[in-house]
Each structure stands twice: as C-alpha cells, then as structure tokens.
Design a protein around this motif. Sequence first.
Motif, PDB file in Angstrom:
ATOM      1  N   PRO A   1       0.844  -1.190   0.000  1.00 35.61           N
ATOM      2  CA  PRO A   1       0.000   0.000   0.000  1.00 35.61           C
ATOM      3  C   PRO A   1       0.886   1.249   0.000  1.00 35.61           C
ATOM      4  O   PRO A   1       1.971   1.248   0.587  1.00 35.61           O
ATOM      5  CB  PRO A   1      -0.803  -0.114   1.293  1.00 35.61           C
ATOM      6  CG  PRO A   1      -0.145  -1.165   2.092  1.00 35.61           C
ATOM      7  CD  PRO A   1       0.604  -2.044   1.156  1.00 35.61           C
ATOM      8  N   GLY A   2       0.421   2.279  -0.673  1.00 35.77           N
ATOM      9  CA  GLY A   2       1.252   3.461  -0.833  1.00 35.77           C
ATOM     10  C   GLY A   2       1.643   3.618  -2.281  1.00 35.77           C
ATOM     11  O   GLY A   2       1.713   4.728  -2.799  1.00 35.77           O
ATOM     12  N   THR A   3       1.877   2.489  -2.940  1.00 36.11           N
ATOM     13  CA  THR A   3       2.057   2.531  -4.391  1.00 36.11           C
ATOM     14  C   THR A   3       0.679   2.509  -5.023  1.00 36.11           C
ATOM     15  O   THR A   3      -0.156   1.693  -4.630  1.00 36.11           O
ATOM     16  CB  THR A   3       2.837   1.290  -4.863  1.00 36.11           C
ATOM     17  OG1 THR A   3       4.073   1.258  -4.171  1.00 36.11           O
ATOM     18  CG2 THR A   3       3.093   1.346  -6.356  1.00 36.11           C
ATOM     19  N   PRO A   4       0.430   3.419  -5.970  1.00 38.59           N
ATOM     20  CA  PRO A   4      -0.903   3.417  -6.572  1.00 38.59           C
ATOM     21  C   PRO A   4      -1.215   2.075  -7.239  1.00 38.59           C
ATOM     22  O   PRO A   4      -0.319   1.424  -7.784  1.00 38.59           O
ATOM     23  CB  PRO A   4      -0.831   4.541  -7.618  1.00 38.59           C
ATOM     24  CG  PRO A   4       0.533   5.090  -7.591  1.00 38.59           C
ATOM     25  CD  PRO A   4       1.295   4.480  -6.483  1.00 38.59           C
ATOM     26  N   GLY A   5      -2.464   1.662  -7.155  1.00 40.45           N
ATOM     27  CA  GLY A   5      -2.880   0.433  -7.835  1.00 40.45           C
ATOM     28  C   GLY A   5      -2.344  -0.829  -7.206  1.00 40.45           C
ATOM     29  O   GLY A   5      -2.247  -1.857  -7.856  1.00 40.45           O
ATOM     30  N   SER A   6      -1.983  -0.771  -5.906  1.00 40.44           N
ATOM     31  CA  SER A   6      -1.406  -1.977  -5.311  1.00 40.44           C
ATOM     32  C   SER A   6      -2.476  -2.990  -4.916  1.00 40.44           C
ATOM     33  O   SER A   6      -2.157  -4.095  -4.513  1.00 40.44           O
ATOM     34  CB  SER A   6      -0.551  -1.624  -4.099  1.00 40.44           C
ATOM     35  OG  SER A   6      -1.344  -1.016  -3.113  1.00 40.44           O
ATOM     36  N   ASP A   7      -3.760  -2.605  -5.047  1.00 38.55           N
ATOM     37  CA  ASP A   7      -4.806  -3.589  -4.749  1.00 38.55           C
ATOM     38  C   ASP A   7      -5.094  -4.466  -5.974  1.00 38.55           C
ATOM     39  O   ASP A   7      -4.853  -5.657  -5.963  1.00 38.55           O
ATOM     40  CB  ASP A   7      -6.098  -2.876  -4.338  1.00 38.55           C
ATOM     41  CG  ASP A   7      -5.946  -2.206  -2.999  1.00 38.55           C
ATOM     42  OD1 ASP A   7      -5.223  -2.768  -2.165  1.00 38.55           O
ATOM     43  OD2 ASP A   7      -6.523  -1.129  -2.802  1.00 38.55           O
ATOM     44  N   TRP A   8      -5.618  -3.812  -7.003  1.00 31.93           N
ATOM     45  CA  TRP A   8      -6.051  -4.564  -8.179  1.00 31.93           C
ATOM     46  C   TRP A   8      -5.133  -4.358  -9.368  1.00 31.93           C
ATOM     47  O   TRP A   8      -4.924  -5.273 -10.148  1.00 31.93           O
ATOM     48  CB  TRP A   8      -7.482  -4.162  -8.552  1.00 31.93           C
ATOM     49  CG  TRP A   8      -8.461  -4.776  -7.630  1.00 31.93           C
ATOM     50  CD1 TRP A   8      -9.111  -4.183  -6.586  1.00 31.93           C
ATOM     51  CD2 TRP A   8      -8.871  -6.140  -7.639  1.00 31.93           C
ATOM     52  NE1 TRP A   8      -9.910  -5.084  -5.951  1.00 31.93           N
ATOM     53  CE2 TRP A   8      -9.792  -6.294  -6.568  1.00 31.93           C
ATOM     54  CE3 TRP A   8      -8.565  -7.245  -8.441  1.00 31.93           C
ATOM     55  CZ2 TRP A   8     -10.399  -7.517  -6.297  1.00 31.93           C
ATOM     56  CZ3 TRP A   8      -9.168  -8.447  -8.173  1.00 31.93           C
ATOM     57  CH2 TRP A   8     -10.077  -8.575  -7.101  1.00 31.93           C
ATOM     58  N   GLY A   9      -4.633  -3.150  -9.494  1.00 33.75           N
ATOM     59  CA  GLY A   9      -3.844  -2.808 -10.682  1.00 33.75           C
ATOM     60  C   GLY A   9      -2.688  -3.755 -10.898  1.00 33.75           C
ATOM     61  O   GLY A   9      -2.488  -4.275 -11.999  1.00 33.75           O
ATOM     62  N   ILE A  10      -1.955  -4.034  -9.829  1.00 36.11           N
ATOM     63  CA  ILE A  10      -0.763  -4.874  -9.979  1.00 36.11           C
ATOM     64  C   ILE A  10      -1.158  -6.302 -10.339  1.00 36.11           C
ATOM     65  O   ILE A  10      -0.492  -6.969 -11.142  1.00 36.11           O
ATOM     66  CB  ILE A  10       0.106  -4.825  -8.696  1.00 36.11           C
ATOM     67  CG1 ILE A  10       1.393  -5.615  -8.871  1.00 36.11           C
ATOM     68  CG2 ILE A  10      -0.646  -5.331  -7.498  1.00 36.11           C
ATOM     69  CD1 ILE A  10       2.377  -4.989  -9.793  1.00 36.11           C
ATOM     70  N   ILE A  11      -2.264  -6.776  -9.763  1.00 34.29           N
ATOM     71  CA  ILE A  11      -2.695  -8.145 -10.074  1.00 34.29           C
ATOM     72  C   ILE A  11      -3.060  -8.254 -11.550  1.00 34.29           C
ATOM     73  O   ILE A  11      -2.621  -9.173 -12.253  1.00 34.29           O
ATOM     74  CB  ILE A  11      -3.895  -8.540  -9.187  1.00 34.29           C
ATOM     75  CG1 ILE A  11      -3.455  -8.589  -7.725  1.00 34.29           C
ATOM     76  CG2 ILE A  11      -4.483  -9.873  -9.624  1.00 34.29           C
ATOM     77  CD1 ILE A  11      -4.562  -8.926  -6.767  1.00 34.29           C
ATOM     78  N   LEU A  12      -3.834  -7.273 -12.040  1.00 34.29           N
ATOM     79  CA  LEU A  12      -4.223  -7.316 -13.448  1.00 34.29           C
ATOM     80  C   LEU A  12      -3.004  -7.197 -14.345  1.00 34.29           C
ATOM     81  O   LEU A  12      -2.915  -7.848 -15.383  1.00 34.29           O
ATOM     82  CB  LEU A  12      -5.217  -6.192 -13.743  1.00 34.29           C
ATOM     83  CG  LEU A  12      -6.600  -6.427 -13.137  1.00 34.29           C
ATOM     84  CD1 LEU A  12      -7.487  -5.215 -13.326  1.00 34.29           C
ATOM     85  CD2 LEU A  12      -7.252  -7.643 -13.771  1.00 34.29           C
ATOM     86  N   MET A  13      -2.048  -6.371 -13.928  1.00 40.15           N
ATOM     87  CA  MET A  13      -0.830  -6.233 -14.732  1.00 40.15           C
ATOM     88  C   MET A  13      -0.102  -7.570 -14.843  1.00 40.15           C
ATOM     89  O   MET A  13       0.298  -8.002 -15.930  1.00 40.15           O
ATOM     90  CB  MET A  13       0.080  -5.179 -14.088  1.00 40.15           C
ATOM     91  CG  MET A  13       1.481  -5.109 -14.643  1.00 40.15           C
ATOM     92  SD  MET A  13       1.527  -4.584 -16.345  1.00 40.15           S
ATOM     93  CE  MET A  13       1.474  -2.813 -16.151  1.00 40.15           C
ATOM     94  N   LEU A  14       0.065  -8.258 -13.719  1.00 42.07           N
ATOM     95  CA  LEU A  14       0.807  -9.524 -13.733  1.00 42.07           C
ATOM     96  C   LEU A  14       0.050 -10.589 -14.521  1.00 42.07           C
ATOM     97  O   LEU A  14       0.650 -11.349 -15.289  1.00 42.07           O
ATOM     98  CB  LEU A  14       1.066  -9.998 -12.301  1.00 42.07           C
ATOM     99  CG  LEU A  14       1.980  -9.085 -11.470  1.00 42.07           C
ATOM    100  CD1 LEU A  14       1.989  -9.513 -10.010  1.00 42.07           C
ATOM    101  CD2 LEU A  14       3.385  -9.075 -12.027  1.00 42.07           C
ATOM    102  N   VAL A  15      -1.268 -10.632 -14.339  1.00 41.05           N
ATOM    103  CA  VAL A  15      -2.053 -11.621 -15.082  1.00 41.05           C
ATOM    104  C   VAL A  15      -1.964 -11.332 -16.573  1.00 41.05           C
ATOM    105  O   VAL A  15      -1.762 -12.238 -17.402  1.00 41.05           O
ATOM    106  CB  VAL A  15      -3.528 -11.594 -14.613  1.00 41.05           C
ATOM    107  CG1 VAL A  15      -4.400 -12.414 -15.531  1.00 41.05           C
ATOM    108  CG2 VAL A  15      -3.625 -12.108 -13.184  1.00 41.05           C
ATOM    109  N   SER A  16      -2.066 -10.053 -16.919  1.00 35.15           N
ATOM    110  CA  SER A  16      -1.999  -9.675 -18.322  1.00 35.15           C
ATOM    111  C   SER A  16      -0.651 -10.072 -18.925  1.00 35.15           C
ATOM    112  O   SER A  16      -0.588 -10.586 -20.046  1.00 35.15           O
ATOM    113  CB  SER A  16      -2.221  -8.178 -18.450  1.00 35.15           C
ATOM    114  OG  SER A  16      -1.912  -7.748 -19.738  1.00 35.15           O
ATOM    115  N   LEU A  17       0.413  -9.850 -18.167  1.00 38.29           N
ATOM    116  CA  LEU A  17       1.740 -10.233 -18.669  1.00 38.29           C
ATOM    117  C   LEU A  17       1.814 -11.736 -18.899  1.00 38.29           C
ATOM    118  O   LEU A  17       2.332 -12.196 -19.915  1.00 38.29           O
ATOM    119  CB  LEU A  17       2.829  -9.814 -17.677  1.00 38.29           C
ATOM    120  CG  LEU A  17       3.172  -8.327 -17.648  1.00 38.29           C
ATOM    121  CD1 LEU A  17       4.165  -8.036 -16.539  1.00 38.29           C
ATOM    122  CD2 LEU A  17       3.730  -7.881 -18.983  1.00 38.29           C
TER     123      LEU A  17
END
Lengths: 575, 222
Positions: free
Chosen positions: A151-167
């Motif tokens: 937390p503290g980094t923007p998008g650390s809830d959902w954004g990062i998960i979607l990014m990793l899944v997308s990759l």
Amino acid sequence: MEQEVDHEMHEPSSFFTKYVWSQDHKVIAIQYSVIAILVGIVALVLSGLMRLQLGFPGSFDFIDPSAYYQFVTMHGMIMVIYLLTAIFLGGFGNYLIPLMVGARDMVFPFVNMLSVWFYLLAVIVLLSSFFVPGGPTGAGWTLYPPQAILPGTPGSDWGIILMLVSLAIFIVAATMGGLNYVTTVLQARTKGMTLMRMPLTVWGIFMATVLALLAFPALFVSAVMMLFDKTLGTSFFMPAILSMGQQLDHEGGSPILFQHLFWFFGHPEVYIVALPAFGIVSDLISVHARKNIFGYRLMVWAIIMIGVMSFVVWAHHMYISGMNPYFGYFFATTTLIIAVPTAIKVYNWVLTLWHGNIHLTVPMLFALGFVSTFTIGGLTGLFLGNVVVDLPLSDTYFVVAHFHMVMGVSPILVVFGGIYHWYPKMSGKMLHTGLGKLHFWGTFLGTYMIYFPMHYLGVLGVPRRYFAYENYDFIPDSAKDLNAMISVMAIFVALVQLIFLFNLVWSLFKGKPAGDNPWEATSLEWQTETTPPGHGNWGKHIPICHRWAYDYSVPGYEQDFLPQNFVDDKKAGEL
Amino acid sequence: MSFLTPLMEKPWEQAGSPQQQYLGREHTRKAGLRLLLAVVSVLFVLFIVAFLMRSQYPDWQPLAETSSNPLFNKSILWLNSLYLLAASICLQVARANARRQNRLFLRFGLILAGLFSAAFVTGQLMFWQQLYQQGFVVNANPALSFFYIFTGLHAVHVGIGLLAWLGALAAMLRNSPKLSQYVDLCATYWHFLFGLWLVLFALLVSKPETYNAIVEFCGLGA
C-alpha cells in the motif's frame, strides 16, 4: 520452372472465418498490428499527460502524484511489450515470414490464431485495470518489489494483479506465436531458400523470436512468483518489512532475486525490439538505395552475436542495486563487447548507402532517421555501460534520453518505415507520399527536440521519476523552461501521428493503386500473383528461390533488380 | 550434433511425392514440439535457479528432513510418480505398436496413458489437500511455496498434454491416418514430463547439503 505443391488449401468462405477467426497469417498480422497500434495510442496519450505535468507543474488538477506514476508505468509497459514486441513479432513477423521464405502460411495456423486472441485478451486485462478501484499499478514498468505490491504505491490492490495476469497471458500468446515463427523459418522455406539467402528482415525477426522464447519465461517466473506474494502471502521476493507502521507477514524474501529475473528477461527484450528493426532497416536501405546490402554474411552473424550476447549483460541495469565489483566488471565488459557487432551493423548500413542510388522515398527517410537516432542512443549506451559513469547518471534524465533514443524512437521509426514500405503489399494501395514526408519530418525532428535536450538535463542531475521539481536548489530555472519546451514538442509529435493515422485510412480508399512490386524489390513477398496476396499466398505454384535477396544493380542486366525467383537464362544456357 | 541438424536441413528436400510430403509435415510438428519443450525447460530451469537462490536465505526450511516436515512421508508422491511413469510407458507401447500397425495395443496404450495421467493429476491434488489439512499452506514457508508452484505448474503442463491426448483420442475414434503421428508426439511430451517431474521431485526432497553444493558449484550464492 516452378515447384508444384499439392497443398491442402481450405479457403475460408464466411465473413467470420475470413476476417475474425482467421487462420491466415496475413489477416492475423493485420489483427496484431491494429490492436498494437490502438493500444499504442493509449500509451502515447499517457506520455502526453506525463509531459503536461512535467512541463507545466500544478496547472492540471487531475494529475496528482498517483496518477502520474500510473501514467509512467502504463506508458512504459504498453510501449515496450504490448506495442513494440507485438507489432514486430506478431505484426511484421506474421505478415512477412511466410511470404519472404516462400511458404503458404505459418506451419501451425490454428496456434497462430490462438496467439492473436490471447494477445487481445492480455490487452483487455491490462486496459481493464484503468477501471478497477485504485486504478492501474504505478510501480514503474520494472514492477520492483517490495514497493509494487505494498500500500502506498498506486494500484497496489487490483492494478498490480491485473498487470501480472496480463503479462502472463501475453507471454503465452507470444510463445504460441514464437513457436510458429521459428518452426516456419526452419521447416517451411521454399526450394532454394537456404538460410543464407533469407532477407535480413527474416533473420532479424527469427533471432528476436528465439530471444523472446528464451527470455519471456523469466518474466513469467517473476510474474507468477510476485502474484503469489501479492495474493497468497508467500515470501519469494518480499523481505520482512514494516508497512504503514505494521509488521507484515512476509519474511526473508529477496527483492534482488526479482531484479535478476526481471532483467534476465528485460535486457533480451531490448533486442527483441531491436533485432527486427535491424533486419527491416537493412532491407529498406538496400531496396531504396538500389544496392546490395554491404557484408550480408557479417550482418547475419552480427544478429546472431547480438542475440547470444544479450543474455549475458542483464545486470548492467542493476549497477545501483549494489553488486560484487567483479560482477560489475564482468557485466560492463560484456556490455561494451556487444557494441562491436552493433557497430558493424551501423557501418554496413552506411557502406550500403555509400555510392548507392539513393531514393529518398518515405520508407528510406525513416530508415535513415533510424540510423541517426540509433547511433546517438547507442553511443550514450556506451557511457552508461560503465559502472562508474552509470552510478551518478542512472537516476537522471540522461537514462530517459538514452533508452528513448535507442529503443523508443529508433524502433518506432522502423515500424513506420516498414508500414510505408509494405502497406502497398498489404492493401494494394500506396500511402500518400506528401503526408508521409510531413509525418517523417515532424516525428524525426520533433523527437530529437524532445530527447536531445534531456541529455543535458541528465548531466545537470535532474532526477527522473519525480512528479515535480519545486524547491530543488540545484535545478536552475532554465531547466524548467527546457522542460516546458520538451512538453510542447511532445504534444506536437503526438499530434503529428494523426497525419499517419489519417494517411492509413485515407489511402486505403483513395490511395494510388500500388501494383505488385512498386519499389522494384527482389524479395519473394513482392513476387506474388496478386496484391494483396490471396489465401495460400502463391496461387498454384510455390516460387523457387535462385539467389539471395539483394541482387540490385547487377552489371549486365537491363533491369536494376533480379527477384529471388528470377531464372537467369543466359547462365542456365552456359551450365 | 543432432540438436543442430534442424538448422542445416533443407526443408524442401522433404517434399516431393505426396507420401514424402506427409512425412514432411510430421517432421514440422516434431520440430515444433522440440522447440516447445526447449521453452518449457527454460521456464523450469529459471524456477529452479530461483529456488536455489532463495534457498540460501536464513529463513529457508527444507521439506523432507525430519518427520515434522511436509514431504517427509513421500509415499503418495512415489505412487503419483508411478502413475506418470506408467502413462509414459503406455504411450511408448502405443508408439511402438503404431509403427507395427498393431491397432489393439495402440488403442489400449493410448487410453491407459490418459487414465494414468488423470490419476497422476488427481493424486497430486489429493496430496495438496492432505498438506493443506495438516496446515502446510502455501505461505507456511518459502520451500513449500516453491513446492506448490512446481507441482502446480507441472500439473498444468500435464493438463495441456491431456488436451493433446484428447486430440489423439478423437483421431483414433475417427480412424484418422494422423493417429500414429499424434501418438508419437504425445509419447515424446510425456517422457519429457516424466523426466521433468523426477528432477523437480528430487530437488524438492533433497537435503540442504545437496542444493547448497549445487549453488556453490554454479556460483549462485549472493
């Protein structure tokens, strides 16, 4: 004499099988390219928003620090992976490999179709992160843990998960495509098309695909492990850490391990983008200078050398992470050695131009622009390859200038050049030349105006990744003026791309008919029976290859080019 | 240098009569499969490197040292290994009999291979369940996290193989001439999966001294 091949050709008949669920490599290539260009426009807009903040800090309320970092992250990731990798391998690779080696299609058409649909899925997952709570991840395109998932980094809830899944989905797509490209080159070449007769475009894309197949697994590994750390609470990369005053459950993980894995992918990725560009530029220069490529064999070996070397230089991205000095020495040395084959290529392009019959067509302009920007970007790479020079410069705009010159502007110039060159084959229509030249000069001069001054900002010590530069005594006011100018130029270059998009659409309907071989080129894709080539590419007979792809201005012949399938009656008589 | 021969091949030499051309396509599929196996190998090698590097950190706990460790009792894993071995052998039998045109053994081999593979995946899932019930969850300790990733990803690859197996099964039911080729490809893939499983299994249950020695030898330590 032509080779007859009894080939299963199930020509698709309905609209859906022809244009949507198509297994034809040409349709798939266009699908790949269109998706890549559309998602690239998103990334271009994001870069414009970033520049608005940097050039005119505080003038735009909707850009807060979080939004800024999200723009930076998504811009970088989209441009490197979802635009450049996809368009070079999925777009150019799909379209050109079968045509250039004289095949009827990719060897596994169904897998090829799956590849583009997985790619589309990856893009949709990625873009959907703009609409989830917290927005997309703002961890920077390198996604370094631990900050990426805290937390503290923007998008650390959902954004990062979607990014990793997308990759992960993208990697599956790229692997399915890559298996096709490599196997097609190895197994489906037409009679006479030896490896050392293949156009350099095919060589570049082939080697880049090999790199992609071997390097993307590293990204997959790091993405899966980070996904575990984020969702299941494991500690692969996460050390014992306090976050917001709370001790987290993670313990003992190694962020450096992530960096090694990431850059073991990340550095070959540079060449996944660069090698196809090298290949395409070689062909553009040779065709439009009406001269055989200088040192073809050396060019091929340089591509192979660069490909192999690209796996042993990754840690030069990590000098400031701290490492054993002997490691730094090793990686600095390999990094400088890789400049040798690269320099060979630049010399050979210049020597091809030397005394050539240079036609300043639009594709040629872009190719020449590439040689210029690539040389500039490559030279600053030599600076940064040295540990002691890298340490002070690494977190400044010097690096931003370097990598945008060498793997932003340069490859995108080649993408444009390639599109201007092959659009006539893909559509049967020429792109408008005047608009093309306007597009070239706007893009070429504009991007120089953006990135050249950034070198000076970097030497001044202006740090990169910052949201705003108020209250730093060492940054003079002139640097802020320069930033404003850079931002204006960035908006200008973005707008210039509208000319290109307009040209693409307008020429499709109103463009001059191209004919089969408007550039009078030798390679096989220009020798098809129809333009654009029909299903199965070659009509009844597959062409036979009799020579290399660079017989331009051969003495003793009336025409200044001899197509690869040209049979020399005089010599045949002698034999 | 059989590994390099695809580079020297002149693919058009495989063309010619329709019969030979058919063989040419078989060759292409084989080349594609080999390439895929190379990519999968790279993927798992990188995971293994990550495992070895992570194992050098102080919070690492080996999985099969004492009776309180999750993998101390390996009987289910051994049984699962037998299933996978059996699947591999069945496919080899099917492959050999496809060459000899022996339809009965070919069919039996193919069907049994699929069943044994399904048993393998089910067995792995049961082992996961057993671990879970004992409280050995995925984030209990780093080695266990690797165990779940390795076994999970390996099972996914068996699953992908089962999709290909379904294709072969369909070819068998249709009496397609491509059946023997499909069986051949499946056999190669399953042998690879079995070998891969042995490597992963050995690594997961090996003693810390073993992988410390590997780390030392490869210079992977920090």
